[in-house]
Design an enzyme around this catalytic site. Sequence first.
Site, PDB file in Angstrom:
ATOM      1  N   PRO A  88       0.853  -1.220  -0.083  1.00  0.00           N
ATOM      2  CG  PRO A  88      -0.624  -1.677   1.671  1.00  0.00           C
ATOM      3  CD  PRO A  88       0.523  -1.918   1.298  1.00  0.00           C
ATOM      4  CD  GLU A 115       1.471  -5.943  11.353  1.00  0.00           C
ATOM      5  OE1 GLU A 115       0.605  -6.927  11.326  1.00  0.00           O
ATOM      6  OE2 GLU A 115       1.302  -4.695  10.964  1.00  0.00           O
ATOM      7  NE  ARG A 153      -7.082  -7.206 -20.622  1.00  0.00           N
ATOM      8  CZ  ARG A 153      -8.038  -7.965 -21.047  1.00  0.00           C
ATOM      9  NH1 ARG A 153      -8.418  -8.722 -20.332  1.00  0.00           N
ATOM     10  NH2 ARG A 153      -9.036  -7.342 -21.896  1.00  0.00           N
ATOM     11  CG  ASP A 168      -8.815  -4.344 -22.741  1.00  0.00           C
ATOM     12  OD1 ASP A 168      -9.798  -5.030 -23.180  1.00  0.00           O
ATOM     13  OD2 ASP A 168      -7.510  -4.797 -22.123  1.00  0.00           O
TER      14      ASP A 168
HETATM   15  N1  LIG Z   1      -2.814  -2.358  -1.391  1.00  0.00           N
HETATM   16  C1  LIG Z   1      -1.948  -2.997  -2.092  1.00  0.00           C
HETATM   17  N2  LIG Z   1      -1.279  -2.880  -3.018  1.00  0.00           N
HETATM   18  O1  LIG Z   1      -0.067  -3.774  -3.029  1.00  0.00           O
HETATM   19  N3  LIG Z   1      -0.082  -4.644  -2.135  1.00  0.00           N
HETATM   20  C2  LIG Z   1      -1.352  -4.125  -1.276  1.00  0.00           C
HETATM   21  C3  LIG Z   1      -1.478  -4.793   0.040  1.00  0.00           C
HETATM   22  O2  LIG Z   1      -2.448  -4.357   0.616  1.00  0.00           O
HETATM   23  N4  LIG Z   1      -0.412  -5.798   0.258  1.00  0.00           N
HETATM   24  C4  LIG Z   1      -0.743  -6.432   1.550  1.00  0.00           C
HETATM   25  C5  LIG Z   1       0.230  -6.076   2.672  1.00  0.00           C
HETATM   26  C6  LIG Z   1       0.039  -6.730   3.764  1.00  0.00           C
HETATM   27  C7  LIG Z   1       1.395  -6.466   4.695  1.00  0.00           C
HETATM   28  C8  LIG Z   1       2.643  -6.567   4.314  1.00  0.00           C
HETATM   29  C9  LIG Z   1       2.785  -6.044   2.966  1.00  0.00           C
HETATM   30  C10 LIG Z   1       1.602  -6.330   1.991  1.00  0.00           C
END
Ligand SMILES: Nc1nonc1C(=O)NCC1CCCCC1
Length: 245
Positions: A88, A115, A153, A168
């Site tokens: 994220p 984490e 794709r 698309d």
């Molecule tokens: N949103 C996201 N985009 O790409 N990945 C995502 C995600 O939410 N990944 C889970 C996390 C959970 C803790 C460790 C690191 C990845």
Amino acid sequence: MRFDVITLFPEQFRILSGEGVVARALGSGIAELHLWNPRDFALGAHRRVDDRPYGGGPGMVMLFEPLAAAIAAARAASPGAQVAYLSPQGRTLDQQAMIDFASAPGWILLAGRYEGIDERLLASCIDQEWSIGDYVLSGGELPAMVVMDAVIRLLPGALGHERSACEDSHMNGLLDCPHFSRPEQIDGLRVPEVLLSGDHGAIARWRRQQALGRTWLRRPDLLAKMTLDNDEQQLLQDFIQARQA
Ligand SMILES: Nc1nonc1C(=O)NCC1CCCCC1
């Protein structure tokens, strides 16, 4: 294109070899998938891949050494591939990013868990950090599969001869037009007459107008990035006026 995915849960990727565009691409050699489990690179009797965070706090952090070793092994097996960490905290992916991804020689995708990963990996082993959206999942496996699907794709031959990804939505910066199929009327709802007309020019204009109009209504941020030609500007104006009539 070669994909190497580093994941504690390689069995989750079995879904990609099921059916559909990605499975066909993997089966035909248009794309290939190699899985690397950090646990295979973990040292010591307990082969630990995670441990408690320095500074305290909840959860566990994925350890540096097993991930660094798995990344090194994947790099050796896929020369020229870039390493992308899905999290994220990464830059949010869009269709243009997927188009850029599709021109690379290969990708090593790191799927995090718990984490997260030891931050030093980002400075030492990882080339890019990407996010599929502003929400938190349980792991990076689904984001890795999302990236693979969107990129595969776009590869030549992946969609078969009947169509190409350039049709698309988002490929031309717009949302997709509406789609209809049999029956012509259901629950009093009719298919737009133009789609039954057989006039392919009129159908193409209608579809373009609908894509412009829906983007104007739902994603003005996308439209703001576009330069419309005179014909498209007129199509959009007609769409807006028809709605206000
Ligand atoms: N949103 C996201 N985009 O790409 N990945 C995502 C995600 O939410 N990944 C889970 C996390 C959970 C803790 C460790 C690191 C990845």
